[in-house]
Design a protein around this motif. Structure first.
Motif, short mmCIF file in Angstrom:
data_model
loop_
_atom_site.label_atom_id
_atom_site.label_comp_id
_atom_site.label_asym_id
_atom_site.label_seq_id
_atom_site.Cartn_x
_atom_site.Cartn_y
_atom_site.Cartn_z
N ASP A 153 0.84 -1.20 0.00
CA ASP A 153 0.00 0.00 0.00
C ASP A 153 0.87 1.25 0.00
OD1 ASP A 153 -2.47 -1.29 -0.05
OD2 ASP A 153 -2.55 -1.47 2.12
N TYR A 154 2.02 1.17 0.63
CA TYR A 154 3.00 2.26 0.59
C TYR A 154 4.38 1.68 0.85
CZ TYR A 154 2.17 2.10 5.67
OH TYR A 154 2.01 1.70 6.97
N THR A 165 8.55 6.05 6.82
CA THR A 165 7.70 4.90 7.14
C THR A 165 6.87 5.15 8.39
OG1 THR A 165 9.33 3.42 6.13
CG2 THR A 165 7.69 2.43 7.59
N ALA A 166 7.46 5.74 9.40
CA ALA A 166 6.73 6.05 10.62
C ALA A 166 5.60 7.04 10.36
CB ALA A 166 7.69 6.61 11.67
N CYS A 167 5.86 8.02 9.50
CA CYS A 167 4.84 9.01 9.15
C CYS A 167 3.68 8.36 8.41
CB CYS A 167 5.47 10.11 8.31
SG CYS A 167 4.37 11.46 7.86
N LEU A 168 3.99 7.45 7.48
CA LEU A 168 2.95 6.76 6.72
C LEU A 168 2.16 5.79 7.59
CD1 LEU A 168 4.95 6.07 3.43
CD2 LEU A 168 3.06 7.68 3.73
N ASP A 169 2.85 5.10 8.50
CA ASP A 169 2.16 4.19 9.42
C ASP A 169 1.08 4.92 10.21
OD1 ASP A 169 3.61 1.99 8.65
OD2 ASP A 169 5.06 2.14 10.28
N ARG A 170 1.35 6.15 10.54
CA ARG A 170 0.43 6.91 11.39
C ARG A 170 -0.71 7.57 10.62
NH1 ARG A 170 2.15 11.68 15.73
NH2 ARG A 170 0.04 12.06 16.52
N TYR A 172 -1.54 7.18 7.03
CA TYR A 172 -2.07 6.59 5.79
C TYR A 172 -3.48 6.04 5.97
CZ TYR A 172 -2.76 3.19 2.03
OH TYR A 172 -3.27 2.47 0.98
N CYS A 188 5.70 13.95 4.27
CA CYS A 188 6.82 13.00 4.28
C CYS A 188 8.10 13.65 3.76
CB CYS A 188 6.47 11.79 3.42
SG CYS A 188 5.13 10.75 4.07
#
Length: 218
Positions: A153-154, A165-170, A172, A188
């Motif tokens: 998905d990302y 990755t941490a930013c997207l985990d939170r 997305y 990001c």
């Protein structure tokens, strides 16, 4: 007498602070890549567009050594042409991803040498114009220089990926609109500029949807 076995260990391209980011949503994909190109301690440019369009609805974000990156993507782009000419349709994103993975893996086992390139392949498959393999809509594939591949998905590549990755985990969400996903991508990129010690240059952002590929203005 004992036989001597010589093993060559290839060290991946590590002296360029590149970052590639890909986000796959319900009806579109957003890809971004840093524009810096360096050779050891020399900056060649900070505005290179490393998002290569393969056809109307497919885009690759590639990081790695400049020569190998250009050679790989030119080869993939040319290899896709015969199927479109002979059959009158475009290959699906899944088919192109498998071909790219095979090319990367084959390079490791050939005398020609490996491609020191990591890729994020995004595409939007239209049912009426694609070879039918059961995949329609947006999809994102992550590939590395060792020939590993995964549909995500990302995903990210490069030094900035640790922070992104941490930013997207939170933040997305699969059903984000184009405005929301582009805003997340810019968040990001801001994180990379803030947290990474070396400059990543100017990022290029592009969106892929049913209408094709478009550049997002900063």
């Amino acid at each position: 007498s004992k036989a001597t076995v010589s093993v060559l260990y290839w060290k991946p391209y590590t002296y360029n602070m590149e970052t590639a980011i890909g986000i796959c949503l319900d009806d579109h994909i957003v890809l971004a890549c840093s524009g810096n190109t360096a050779f050891y301690y020399m900056v060649l440019t900070d505005r290179e567009d490393k998002l290569v369009q393969l056809d109307d609805n497919k885009l690759v974000a590639a990081t790695g050594e400049q020569g190998g990156r250009v050679a790989l993507l030119q080869y993939i782009k040319c290899a896709m042409k015969p199927a479109m000419i002979q059959k009158g349709v475009q290959n699906t994103t899944k088919a192109v991803a498998n071909f790219m993975r095979q090319t990367l893996a084959g390079g490791l086992r050939s005398r020609g040498g490996a491609y020191p390139v990591n890729c994020l392949l995004g595409g939007f498959d239209k049912q009426e114009s694609q070879i039918n393999d059961g995949t329609y809509g947006p999809s994102l594939f992550w590939m590395d220089y060792m020939g590993a591949m995964q549909k995500l998905d990302y995903g990210t590549h490069g030094y900035g990926g640790s922070f992104v990755t941490a930013c997207l985990d939170r933040h997305y969400k699969k059903n984000m609109t184009q405005e929301e996903s582009v805003a997340l991508m810019k968040t990001c990129i801001k994180t990379v500029h803030t947290r990474l010690t070396m400059s990543s240059g100017q990022f290029v952002i592009k969106v892929i949807d049913k209408n094709g590929v478009r550049l997002v203005e900063e």
